[in-house]
Structure formats: structure tokens, C-alpha cells
Design an enzyme around this catalytic site. Structure first.
Site, PDB file in Angstrom:
ATOM      1  N   GLY A  10       0.756  -1.428  -0.591  1.00 25.10           N
ATOM      2  CA  GLY A  10       0.215  -0.456   0.059  1.00 25.10           C
ATOM      3  C   GLY A  10       0.900   1.492  -0.296  1.00 25.10           C
ATOM      4  O   GLY A  10       1.703   1.253   0.991  1.00 25.10           O
ATOM      5  N   GLY A  12      -0.275   4.486   0.036  1.00 30.45           N
ATOM      6  CA  GLY A  12      -1.113   5.269   0.352  1.00 30.45           C
ATOM      7  C   GLY A  12      -0.814   6.657   1.743  1.00 30.45           C
ATOM      8  O   GLY A  12       0.826   6.337   1.751  1.00 30.45           O
ATOM      9  N   PHE A  13      -1.007   6.591   2.666  1.00 29.89           N
ATOM     10  CA  PHE A  13      -0.377   7.916   3.343  1.00 29.89           C
ATOM     11  C   PHE A  13       0.175   6.815   4.180  1.00 29.89           C
ATOM     12  O   PHE A  13       1.248   7.418   4.379  1.00 29.89           O
ATOM     13  CB  PHE A  13      -1.450   8.656   3.970  1.00 29.89           C
ATOM     14  CG  PHE A  13      -1.575   9.965   3.036  1.00 29.89           C
ATOM     15  CD1 PHE A  13      -1.548  10.828   2.576  1.00 29.89           C
ATOM     16  CD2 PHE A  13      -3.452   9.758   2.823  1.00 29.89           C
ATOM     17  CE1 PHE A  13      -2.199  12.110   2.431  1.00 29.89           C
ATOM     18  CE2 PHE A  13      -3.632  10.891   2.221  1.00 29.89           C
ATOM     19  CZ  PHE A  13      -3.278  12.107   2.221  1.00 29.89           C
ATOM     20  N   GLU A 169     -18.353  18.727   2.276  1.00 32.02           N
ATOM     21  CA  GLU A 169     -17.475  18.514   1.242  1.00 32.02           C
ATOM     22  C   GLU A 169     -18.383  18.389  -0.417  1.00 32.02           C
ATOM     23  O   GLU A 169     -18.048  19.684  -1.607  1.00 32.02           O
ATOM     24  CB  GLU A 169     -15.947  17.958   1.097  1.00 32.02           C
ATOM     25  CG  GLU A 169     -15.567  18.490   2.134  1.00 32.02           C
ATOM     26  CD  GLU A 169     -14.236  17.788   2.529  1.00 32.02           C
ATOM     27  OE1 GLU A 169     -13.456  17.845   3.118  1.00 32.02           O
ATOM     28  OE2 GLU A 169     -14.128  16.849   1.664  1.00 32.02           O
TER      29      GLU A 169
END
Ligand SMILES: Cc1cc2nc3c(=O)[nH]c(=O)nc-3n(C[C@H](O)[C@H](O)[C@H](O)COP(=O)(O)OP(=O)(O)OC[C@H]3O[C@@H](n4cnc5c(N)ncnc54)[C@H](O)[C@@H]3O)c2cc1C
Length: 416
Positions: A10, A12-13, A169
Site C-alpha cells: 500500500g 497511500g499515506f 464537501e
């Protein structure tokens, strides 16, 4: 002696933060991801509402890690882990590890109604965002050509399900798209007639924020002409609309922002997940009885000081990735490990359109324009962490402030 092999699943962050922390370490690091890019998920809704283009919020993993000579990247989908033989399965291949870091994030969850996904897509990947963008923009086109008022109104009705940060949002951005960006673009319809409905089953929007900020967010949404329905659950989604409580609402576009479930890591590891599929880890983020395996980010269930699970947020994943990298470096050097993981909460932000946001820093709570400016600054600085600072900042600011039309493209034909 062979160098230790660290596999990070992974990018990601969490995974990228671990990879950054291990750059130059005395180990061979392999980063595996099913995509070739790192995605800045917090701005996905801007792609979905035609504010930004996909390339503005994603960057190739190889490019980000090109200077880390001890790290290599594999494009592939992991589908299992053999803890005994210490291998990760990537489709047909097996990648051996001495240490394993799993950071595969979360996916959306339809509370047992997977059939709703087709009609109420959710936002997790770039493909989801461009698909939703296509749906939203096509709805205006179909409304322009609609034969009768009823059909026109259905196309011009957008329902966002879930009042957390993503739902708020999305609803705010769709309303602004209709009221500002598209305002003068049509001849038959008036885009400002669009009805944007935000449905939340709980008593308030942004439930993770303090009540006063939920109130402020609600007022900002109403100013943007978003119709907020609180305390009402959706019981049906179909091609023609939605049932909210016991009331039917005809709507051409539904967007799901109501639930997430962790990735399949618990299944790969053969452990009992928590209620939302996360792997319960030890205070040093390792898998109990497996000090060589770490699970971080949205896939991990880690308790805070008050016994509550840490939220699924980018800073949590980033701090956990950095922590695991530090811990692994001490293992490689046979040095004393750092004390257990502690999350530092620097605050939470959510935006509602282009001039309003809410910010909770614990010691101070803000809403309105100041919070929005802060939100912009934080997201720009986070986003440009992996690309040319000046270019991305100018690009992003230009698109964001001018509602640049370049991103208002209807592309693709199939669902993601
Ligand atoms: C629309 C949206 C808006 C958000 N807004 C905010 C916000 O404003 N602020 C905030 O703090 N947080 C926000 N979040 C949450 C934040 O993005 C996540 O908490 C964070 O991304 C978690 O990091 P992670 O490393 O655990 O997972 P991710 O960043 O999701 O990364 C997981 C990675 O694993 C890869 N992967 C998954 N499965 C496999 C597999 N089987 N094989 C190989 N690779 C795999 C994926 O491709 C991905 O690259 C938002 C999330 C979404 C979806």
C-alpha cells in the site's frame, strides 16, 4: 549476510510515510501497490465536482521514491499473506519478507446493500471521482434536453448520502458547481434550479466535530442552497431516486458517502477484525504474536489514550508510517525501540464550498473564511509534499479560484 527484506503493502499515506522513513536504511524495501500512483484522497471530491483534474492530486509512486536507492516498487494486487513462510502473495507471485508493513487503507461500505453501489457510487479512487464527475455533468446535459419539467427536475436533483466530511464537501461543491461554475452555460435550464440534498441518519452533520462547528457547517451548507435532512436514513437507492425515511425523492444522481470498511488485511492475516474490518494491533502497531508484521492507517484499529479507536485520517496514517519506519530502523541497528505509538492530534479540518470551512484544533475552534484559508494552506502543503511545489501550488490555486473549465470534461463510458 543478506540484507533484511522489508515489504510495504500500500502506497497511500501510511505506506509512503513508512517508505520515506526507510529511505537509505540498511534493508531492501519493496513497496507494492495495485496502482502506480499515490493519491491525495482529501481532494478527490474536487475531481468529482470538476474543480481539479486527476493528475493534480496524484503522483507516480516510482517518481516519489526515485532517490531511495534501497527501495523498489511493484505494481500488483496483494491477495494474501503466508505468515508461516513469510511471503506476500501478489496475484501468482510470492514476495518474501523479513518485516511486513500492511497499509492497504479502507473501501466503501453499503451496510449490506452492495446493490446500491451501482446507482449510488462512492468516492475512493480516481476512477470513482471521474465516474461521479461524468454523472454530475451528464445530469445537467440531460436536463437541458429533457422533454418535460418532471424529468428535468429529476436530472437536476442530486442526493448525497452521509453527512461526514466527504458528504459535506461533495454537497457544497455540487451546489457551487450549479450556482457559480455552470450558471451561464446552458440555454434551456437554469443550473441554479438544481436541488442538492444531503441526507444524514444522525442528528447533525460532521458528527466527529464539536457541536458548535456542526452548527456552523449546517449554516454554511444552507447558505449554499444545500437542503440538509438530518436524522433520516436512506432505505432504498435505485436508478430513479432514493427513499429517505418513508419518503420517495426522484433524483438523477446519488452519491454515497456514508460508510467505510477496512481493506481485507484481517482476512489475509487470519485474525478477527473489529466491527469495521480493521486489524487490532499492539501498542507498537505490530500484530500480536508477530513482531515482524505491522498494520497501519485505515486498516489498523489503534486505541487512543481514552480507549477510543483512532479515526481514519491521513495524519494518523502518516504518523503511524513514520513510527514503524523508526521502529524498524532500531531493529535493523539492534538498538532500543522507541516507546509505543502515540498519535499527536494537530487538529481536524473540513471544507464546505470555496469560502467556508470548520477547523478544530482542540484549544481553538474556527469556522468561516479564516478556517477555509487554513484548510487551503494545509491541503496545498500536504499535496505538494510530493511534487514540484511552485507549479502544483499555482496550478491548484488557479483551478480552484477560477473554476477553470478544463476539468469539466465528460470522459469515459463505463462504471469504474
Ligand atoms: C474522499 C475522501 C476524503 C478524505 N478526506 C480527508 C481529509 O480531508 N482529511 C484527512 O485527514 N483524511 C481524509 N480522508 C481519509 C484519508 O484519506 C485516509 O485516512 C488515509 O488515506 C489512510 O491512509 P492509508 O495509508 O491507511 O490508506 P490509503 O491512503 O487509502 O492507501 C491505501 C493504498 O493501498 C493500496 N491497496 C489497497 N489494497 C491493495 C491490495 N490488495 N494490493 C495492493 N495495494 C493495495 C491502494 O491502492 C492505496 O494506494 C479522506 C478519504 C476519502 C476517501
Amino acid at each position: 549476510m543478506a540484507r533484511p527484506r522489508i515489504v510495504i503493502v500500500g502506497a497511500g499515506f501510511g505506506g509512503m510515510s513508512a517508505a520515506h522513513g526507510l529511505a537509505g536504511a540498511e534493508a531492501d524495501v519493496t513497496v507494492i501497490d495495485r496502482r502506480n500512483y499515490h493519491l491525495f484522497q482529501p481532494l478527490l471530491y474536487q475531481v468529482a465536482t470538476a474543480g481539479l483534474s486527476p493528475a493534480q492530486i496524484a503522483s507516480p509512486i516510482r517518481a516519489i521514491l526515485r532517490r531511495a536507492r534501497n527501495e523498489r516498487v511493484i505494481l500488483g494486487r496483494v491477495n494474501g499473506v503466508d505468515k508461516q513462510r513469510r511471503v506476500v502473495r501478489v496475484q501468482e507471485r510470492e514476495i518474501p519478507y523479513d518485516y511486513l508493513v500492511i497499509a492497504t487503507g479502507a473501501r466503501h461500505f453499503y451496510f449490506g446493500h452492495d446493490e446500491w453501489e451501482r446507482v449510488a457510487p462512492s468516492l475512493k479512487k480516481i476512477d470513482d471521482a471521474t465516474f461521479i464527475r461524468r454523472r454530475i455533468l451528464t445530469a445537467f446535459e440531460l436536463a437541458e434536453q429533457a422533454a418535460d419539467a418532471e424529468t428535468r427536475q429529476r436530472y437536476l436533483t442530486f442526493v448525497v448520502i452521509g453527512g461526514g466530511p466527504t458528504g459535506v464537501e461533495m454537497a457544497g461543491a455540487i451546489a457551487e458547481l450549479a450556482h457559480v461554475a455552470l450558471r451561464h452555460d446552458f440555454r434551456t435550464i437554469n443550473p441554479t434550479d438544481a436541488r442538492v440534498v444531503l441526507v444524514e441518519a444522525g442528528p447533525r452533520v460532521l458528527p466527529a466535530f464539536p457541536e458548535a462547528l456542526s452548527e456552523a457547517a449546517l449554516r454554511s451548507l444552507e447558505r449554499l442552497h444545500v437542503e440538509v435532512q438530518l436524522g433520516r436514513a436512506v432505505s432504498r437507492c435505485d436508478e430513479q431516486g432514493v427513499v429517505i425515511g418513508d419518503q420517495r425523492l426522484e433524483a438523477g444522481t446519488l452519491i454515497w458517502a456514508a460508510g467505510v470498511m477496512a481493506s481485507s488485511a484481517a482476512r489475509w492475516l487470519g485474525v478477527e477484525p473489529d466491527r469495521v474490518g480493521r486489524v487490532k494491533v499492539a501498542p507498537d502497531l505490530s500484530l500480536p504474536d508477530h513482531p515482524e508484521i505491522f498494520v497501519i492507517g485505515d486498516t489498523a484499529c489503534v486505541m487512543d489514550g481514552k480507549g477510543q479507536p483512532l479515526p481514519g485520517l491521513a495524519p494518523v496514517a502518516k504518523q503511524q508510517g513514520a513510527y514503524v519506519a523508526r521502529l524498524l530502523r532500531t531493529k535493523l541497528a539492534a538498538a532500543a525501540p522507541p516507546s509505543t505509538f502515540r498519535y499527536r492530534d494537530y487538529g481536524t479540518l473540513a471544507t464546505i464550498g470555496r469560502r467556508a470551512a470548520v477547523a478544530d484544533f482542540g484549544w481553538i475552534r474556527l469556522h468561516g473564511t479564516l478556517a477555509w484559508l487554513l484548510w487551503g494552506l494545509v491541503h496545498i502543503s500536504f499535496l505538494i509534499g510530493f511534487r514540484n511545489r511552485l507549479i502544483v501550488m499555482l496550478d491548484w490555486l488557479w483551478s480552484y479560484l477560477t473554476f477553470q473549465s478544463g476539468a469539466r470534461l465528460i470522459t469515459g463510458t463505463e462504471p469504474p
